[in-house]
Design a protein around this motif. Structure first.
Motif, mmCIF file in Angstrom:
data_model
loop_
_atom_site.group_PDB
_atom_site.id
_atom_site.type_symbol
_atom_site.label_atom_id
_atom_site.label_comp_id
_atom_site.label_asym_id
_atom_site.label_seq_id
_atom_site.Cartn_x
_atom_site.Cartn_y
_atom_site.Cartn_z
ATOM 1 N N ALA A 136 51.649 38.589 25.305
ATOM 2 C CA ALA A 136 50.548 39.006 26.169
ATOM 3 C C ALA A 136 51.028 40.050 27.161
ATOM 4 O O ALA A 136 52.176 40.028 27.613
ATOM 5 N N VAL A 137 50.122 40.967 27.485
ATOM 6 C CA VAL A 137 50.428 42.011 28.463
ATOM 7 C C VAL A 137 49.211 42.178 29.362
ATOM 8 O O VAL A 137 48.071 42.109 28.906
ATOM 9 N N MET A 138 49.454 42.371 30.651
ATOM 10 C CA MET A 138 48.369 42.474 31.619
ATOM 11 C C MET A 138 48.014 43.928 31.892
ATOM 12 O O MET A 138 48.881 44.794 31.967
ATOM 13 N N GLY A 139 46.733 44.179 32.092
ATOM 14 C CA GLY A 139 46.287 45.453 32.602
ATOM 15 C C GLY A 139 46.226 45.404 34.121
ATOM 16 O O GLY A 139 46.517 44.367 34.741
ATOM 17 N N ASN A 140 45.869 46.502 34.719
ATOM 18 C CA ASN A 140 45.703 46.530 36.167
ATOM 19 C C ASN A 140 44.540 45.635 36.577
ATOM 20 O O ASN A 140 43.568 45.472 35.836
ATOM 21 N N GLY A 141 44.653 45.041 37.746
ATOM 22 C CA GLY A 141 43.550 44.243 38.274
ATOM 23 C C GLY A 141 43.636 42.767 37.980
ATOM 24 O O GLY A 141 42.789 41.994 38.447
ATOM 25 N N VAL A 142 44.640 42.336 37.225
ATOM 26 C CA VAL A 142 44.794 40.902 36.925
ATOM 27 C C VAL A 142 45.536 40.243 38.079
ATOM 28 O O VAL A 142 46.644 40.647 38.436
ATOM 29 N N SER A 143 44.947 39.221 38.657
ATOM 30 C CA SER A 143 45.573 38.512 39.776
ATOM 31 C C SER A 143 46.584 37.496 39.270
ATOM 32 O O SER A 143 46.601 37.147 38.085
#
Length: 273
Positions: A136-143
């Protein structure tokens, strides 16, 4: 960890992988009353599960609570046509988790502009038996709280590996995404070699299958590195050593696996490009 359990969760696409994730969520105690399933052609199994568990099946967006988490598990080629309908379920605080192969964070943000927090995830086939691994990889804006919730949801079907760079997803596809097929082929090859050595075909297949099942379970349970486990079963000058001398030769398994993974990674890049 009840605080990580979303109270309102929408699953769009309840096929094999979506269905496996759904079963995982129910197993870890997510309230079925907070789960909504969107699938234009749900299987008989999903219809039966929805009825038995009290899940909402194909509600309209206005008839359910705003989704804390929306999991997108449709076929990747359906993203463009489904985007408008998906948008209706995404609110300002919704976390979008996509398992669409080949669809980047940029693709998702462009087609689903309502989504302010996006995680791209890639589970693999053993998720169906709760022994998968998901990158899994997060984009911007994930808290931090949203990442923790996603980790909890994804861990319901196996292990989770978080990546810092989305560019690594193609390598993940080549290793863990396609990897189960490599293992299945190993069983085929081992069984065929057993037949060549004189075993009946049915016995050779049973022995090869059980051997890989057992070795996999040892990997699952043991903290030791694979190389250490290999050394532990290899007596100097014995039968295993003789076989490994062939497999570990300069033209043996390692360079072949390098070529196979490189081919899969290259194709993943072509499909996502």
């Amino acid at each position: 960890m009840p605080d990580l359990m979303p109270r309102s969760l929408v699953l769009i696409g309840a096929g094999k992988m979506g269905g496996a994730m759904l079963e995982g969520w129910l197993r870890i105690g997510i309230d079925p009353a907070g789960i909504s399933l969107i699938d234009p052609k749900p299987s008989d199994e999903i219809i039966e599960l929805a009825g038995a568990e009290g899940l909402r099946l194909n509600p309209s967006a206005k008839d359910i609570a705003p989704a804390e988490v929306l999991v997108l598990a449709t076929k990747p080629q359906m993203l463009d046509t489904a985007a408008g309908a998906v948008q209706a379920f995404i609110h300002s605080n919704t976390l979008l988790i996509s398992i669409l192969a080949g669809k980047t964070l940029g693709d998702l943000a462009a087609r689903l502009p309502n989504a302010g927090a996006i995680i791209r995830a890639m589970p693999n086939l053993p998720a169906a038996v709760q022994r998968g691994v998901t990158a899994a990889v997060m984009g911007n804006g994930v808290s931090a709280a949203q990442r923790a919730a996603a980790d909890r949801l994804l861990a319901s079907i196996g292990k989770v590996e978080w990546l810092d760079d989305e560019a690594l997803i193609d390598a993940v596809t080549a290793v863990s995404g396609s990897g189960p097929a490599y293992v299945f082929y190993l069983v085929e090859c081992l069984a065929a070699a057993g037949v060549e050595a004189g075993l009946p075909a049915d016995a050779a297949e049973r022995l090869a299958r059980a051997t890989v099942e057992g070795a996999g379970e040892m990997l699952f349970q043991s903290p030791l590195a694979p190389g250490t486990l290999r050394q532990n079963v290899t007596s100097p000058g014995g039968t295993t050593a003789a076989a490994l001398e062939v497999l570990m030769a300069a033209d043996g398994m390692l360079p072949l696996m390098h070529k196979a993974v490189a081919a899969a990674k290259r194709r993943a890049g072509e499909l996502s490009g």
